[in-house]
Enzyme design. Structure first.
Site, PDB file in Angstrom:
ATOM      1  N   ASP A  33       6.045   0.543  11.444  1.00  0.00           N
ATOM      2  CA  ASP A  33       6.718   1.362  12.452  1.00  0.00           C
ATOM      3  C   ASP A  33       7.474   0.489  13.462  1.00  0.00           C
ATOM      4  O   ASP A  33       7.109  -0.667  13.678  1.00  0.00           O
ATOM      5  CB  ASP A  33       5.678   2.233  13.169  1.00  0.00           C
ATOM      6  CG  ASP A  33       6.306   3.419  13.890  1.00  0.00           C
ATOM      7  OD1 ASP A  33       7.497   3.713  13.650  1.00  0.00           O
ATOM      8  OD2 ASP A  33       5.603   4.040  14.702  1.00  0.00           O
ATOM      9  N   GLY A  34       8.516   1.066  14.072  1.00  0.00           N
ATOM     10  CA  GLY A  34       9.200   0.412  15.185  1.00  0.00           C
ATOM     11  C   GLY A  34      10.558  -0.191  14.854  1.00  0.00           C
ATOM     12  O   GLY A  34      11.129  -0.906  15.680  1.00  0.00           O
ATOM     13  N   GLY A  36      13.578   1.419  14.293  1.00  0.00           N
ATOM     14  CA  GLY A  36      14.630   2.046  15.094  1.00  0.00           C
ATOM     15  C   GLY A  36      14.570   1.577  16.548  1.00  0.00           C
ATOM     16  O   GLY A  36      15.601   1.258  17.155  1.00  0.00           O
ATOM     17  N   HIS A  50      16.377  -0.943  10.437  1.00  0.00           N
ATOM     18  CA  HIS A  50      15.860  -0.763   9.077  1.00  0.00           C
ATOM     19  C   HIS A  50      16.233  -1.959   8.201  1.00  0.00           C
ATOM     20  O   HIS A  50      15.445  -2.432   7.396  1.00  0.00           O
ATOM     21  CB  HIS A  50      16.390   0.539   8.471  1.00  0.00           C
ATOM     22  CG  HIS A  50      15.978   1.758   9.236  1.00  0.00           C
ATOM     23  ND1 HIS A  50      14.671   1.974   9.629  1.00  0.00           N
ATOM     24  CD2 HIS A  50      16.685   2.818   9.705  1.00  0.00           C
ATOM     25  CE1 HIS A  50      14.606   3.117  10.293  1.00  0.00           C
ATOM     26  NE2 HIS A  50      15.811   3.643  10.357  1.00  0.00           N
ATOM     27  N   LEU A 144       0.187  -9.977  -7.451  1.00  0.00           N
ATOM     28  CA  LEU A 144       0.132  -8.924  -6.423  1.00  0.00           C
ATOM     29  C   LEU A 144       0.724  -7.608  -6.927  1.00  0.00           C
ATOM     30  O   LEU A 144       1.817  -7.591  -7.506  1.00  0.00           O
ATOM     31  CB  LEU A 144       0.933  -9.381  -5.193  1.00  0.00           C
ATOM     32  CG  LEU A 144       1.086  -8.337  -4.061  1.00  0.00           C
ATOM     33  CD1 LEU A 144      -0.225  -8.185  -3.288  1.00  0.00           C
ATOM     34  CD2 LEU A 144       2.212  -8.725  -3.116  1.00  0.00           C
ATOM     35  N   ARG A 207      -2.061   6.099  15.229  1.00  0.00           N
ATOM     36  CA  ARG A 207      -2.407   7.293  14.432  1.00  0.00           C
ATOM     37  C   ARG A 207      -2.029   7.063  12.985  1.00  0.00           C
ATOM     38  O   ARG A 207      -1.337   6.107  12.655  1.00  0.00           O
ATOM     39  CB  ARG A 207      -1.717   8.534  14.996  1.00  0.00           C
ATOM     40  CG  ARG A 207      -0.250   8.363  15.324  1.00  0.00           C
ATOM     41  CD  ARG A 207       0.291   9.677  15.932  1.00  0.00           C
ATOM     42  NE  ARG A 207       1.183   9.437  17.051  1.00  0.00           N
ATOM     43  CZ  ARG A 207       2.474   9.156  16.955  1.00  0.00           C
ATOM     44  NH1 ARG A 207       3.035   9.073  15.780  1.00  0.00           N
ATOM     45  NH2 ARG A 207       3.206   8.945  18.024  1.00  0.00           N
ATOM     46  N   SER A 209      -0.423   9.386  10.870  1.00  0.00           N
ATOM     47  CA  SER A 209       0.836   9.993  10.436  1.00  0.00           C
ATOM     48  C   SER A 209       0.821  10.389   8.949  1.00  0.00           C
ATOM     49  O   SER A 209       1.768  10.099   8.213  1.00  0.00           O
ATOM     50  CB  SER A 209       2.010   9.048  10.716  1.00  0.00           C
ATOM     51  OG  SER A 209       2.055   8.716  12.083  1.00  0.00           O
TER      52      SER A 209
HETATM   53  C1  V0D Z   1      12.937   1.140   6.078  1.00  0.00           C
HETATM   54  C2  V0D Z   1      10.824  -0.873   7.091  1.00  0.00           C
HETATM   55  C3  V0D Z   1      12.045  -1.883   1.250  1.00  0.00           C
HETATM   56  C4  V0D Z   1      10.559   0.582   6.937  1.00  0.00           C
HETATM   57  C5  V0D Z   1      11.231  -1.566   5.837  1.00  0.00           C
HETATM   58  C6  V0D Z   1      13.387   4.349   0.764  1.00  0.00           C
HETATM   59  C7  V0D Z   1      11.752   1.524   6.888  1.00  0.00           C
HETATM   60  C8  V0D Z   1      12.626  -1.186   5.381  1.00  0.00           C
HETATM   61  C9  V0D Z   1      12.026  -0.775   0.441  1.00  0.00           C
HETATM   62  C10 V0D Z   1      11.778  -0.712  -1.016  1.00  0.00           C
HETATM   63  C11 V0D Z   1      12.609   0.626   3.647  1.00  0.00           C
HETATM   64  C12 V0D Z   1      11.262   0.416  -1.618  1.00  0.00           C
HETATM   65  C13 V0D Z   1      11.022   0.459  -2.987  1.00  0.00           C
HETATM   66  C14 V0D Z   1      11.300  -0.650  -3.749  1.00  0.00           C
HETATM   67  C15 V0D Z   1      11.813  -1.783  -3.175  1.00  0.00           C
HETATM   68  C16 V0D Z   1      12.052  -1.814  -1.811  1.00  0.00           C
HETATM   69  C17 V0D Z   1      12.256   0.296   1.316  1.00  0.00           C
HETATM   70  C18 V0D Z   1      12.529   2.445   2.092  1.00  0.00           C
HETATM   71  C19 V0D Z   1      12.669   1.987   3.377  1.00  0.00           C
HETATM   72  C20 V0D Z   1      12.561   3.915   1.847  1.00  0.00           C
HETATM   73  F1  V0D Z   1      11.067  -0.629  -5.075  1.00  0.00           F
HETATM   74  N1  V0D Z   1      12.261  -1.542   2.514  1.00  0.00           N
HETATM   75  N2  V0D Z   1      12.402  -0.211   2.579  1.00  0.00           N
HETATM   76  N3  V0D Z   1      12.309   1.610   1.055  1.00  0.00           N
HETATM   77  N4  V0D Z   1      12.743   0.189   4.979  1.00  0.00           N
END
Ligand code: V0D
Length: 253
Positions: A33-34, A36, A50, A144, A207, A209
């Site tokens: 989280d955090g 934005g 992001h 992993l 929390r 969520s």
């Molecule tokens: C946005 C912080 C990697 C949280 C990290 C679709 C919010 C960056 C992935 C990712 C997101 C997902 C699946 C995969 C490989 C990479 C990712 C989302 C958001 C939501 F196979 N970062 N990330 N997916 N954020």
């Protein structure tokens, strides 16, 4: 003459401040989280947070590999996240492809296996395709398990399990007496992976969520005010150390 009473000494056995190779949590789950807020604090648009969060994911995956964590579950997109502005949702749903384009080669080198939990079919095709490719590509890796919670909501997961079980009972493919916790777990997205030993949440909120409500029943929780883009290898070690100290503490009773 003064003498230190051993069990009152400052260096009591739970106070060791270095990480032990034993007692590394098998499964670590993180609510990232955090992102934005990190951007807004800098006068940047939320998507910049992001994007920065993606590079933190890469760093923490590498740390988890080095620390010999077996499963790392990352809460990337919740079923509630659809309520965000359309543009932000569209941007976020492109991140898996962007992440994999840059980091899939190093995940392969590190023997990492990608999996997901959540309602995968409801994601846009382009997201599904990028992630499916990576799951297939890494399926024989033995290191992993990197488990992305994508379009995940825990109450929905539990309800889905209940409905499936109810159907099997009605169709007499299951008898009520055989339904126990282990059987129930097999109807959850997490079937086959152990429950998290340690939950980390960044960004200052304390929390769950709607995250892994069933699976977190016995998990140690660790919260930090640090925003996800500020999360570092050192802070991760701090969380692992806190986990080990708690284990030592009730190991002593
Ligand atoms: C946005 C912080 C990697 C949280 C990290 C679709 C919010 C960056 C992935 C990712 C997101 C997902 C699946 C995969 C490989 C990479 C990712 C989302 C958001 C939501 F196979 N970062 N990330 N997916 N954020």
């Amino acid at each position: 003459m003064s003498m230190k009473i051993p069990f009152l000494s400052k260096q009591s056995k739970e106070e060791s401040d270095s990480l032990s190779e034993e007692n590394i949590p098998n499964h670590v789950a993180i609510i990232m989280d955090g992102n934005g807020r990190w951007a807004q604090k800098r006068g940047l648009p939320r998507f910049a947070g992001h994007k920065e969060g993606v590079s933190t994911v890469n760093k923490i995956v590498k740390t988890a590999v080095r620390a010999n964590v077996k499963v790392l579950t990352l809460y990337t997109f919740s079923t509630e996240n659809w309520k965000r502005p359309k543009q932000e949702v569209e941007y976020i749903l492109k991140l898996p492809k962007e992440f994999l384009h840059v980091y899939l080669p190093s995940l392969m080198e590190n023997n990492v296996r990608i999996q997901t939990i959540g309602d995968f079919q409801a994601l846009p095709d382009h997201t599904q395709e990028a992630v499916s490719y990576a799951i297939e590509k890494t399926k024989n890796n033995t290191g992993l398990i990197l488990n992305f919670a994508l379009n995940y909501g825990s109450r929905h997961e539990i309800l889905k399990a209940v409905k499936q079980i109810a159907t099997e009972l009605k169709e007499e493919n299951m008898d009520m007496d055989s339904l126990d916790e282990d059987t129930f777990s097999k109807y959850l997205y997490t079937k086959g992976v152990s429950d998290p030993d340690l939950l980390i949440r960044t960004g200052g909120e304390c929390r769950l969520s709607n995250f892994m409500l069933w699976q977190l029943a016995y998990t140690e929780f660790w919260f930090t005010d640090k925003l996800w883009p500020e999360f570092t290898e050192d802070i991760f070690y701090e969380a692992l150390l806190a986990y080990q100290q708690r284990k030592r503490r009730y190991g002593g009773i």
